[in-house]
Design a protein around this motif. Structure first.
Motif: not given
Length: 103
Positions: A28, A42-43, A45-47
């Motif tokens: 994240e 946190t932004t 988003r996840t990757f």
């Protein structure tokens, strides 16, 4: 390159042969909090990222994406777009610590 927190892992038993044996982690991305600039946030988003260094859940890590993720000898033949290249120990902004792994 950006900072992210490892929040989980992915297990895939069926995949292309070049990916066999590579650990996949859910990360994240984090950014510097805007107003006071005293913490990372946190932004949202996840990757999925290939782990090349032995990171674990809860670690803040350095991530590279795109062609940079495939430029290392360990990742050259892999069909990846994100790679963990470091575990973050500290982050300092304007002479102030915004993250310390030991605290």
């Amino acid at each position: 390159m950006f900072i992210a927190k490892v929040i989980g892992s992915v297990v895939s038993t069926q995949k292309v042969s070049t990916m066999t044996g590579h650990k996949l982690l859910v990360v994240e991305p984090y950014r510097l909090e805007g107003e006071k600039r005293e913490s990372l946030v946190t932004t949202g988003r996840t990757f999925i990222s290939v782990d090349t260094i032995g990171a674990g859940e809860g670690d803040f890590v350095l991530i590279v994406q795109g062609s940079s993720a495939r430029l290392m000898p360990e990742t050259n033949p892999l069909p990846i777009d994100a790679c963990i290249i470091g575990i973050v120990d500290t982050v300092h902004i304007d002479k102030q610590s915004v993250y310390d792994r030991d605290k």
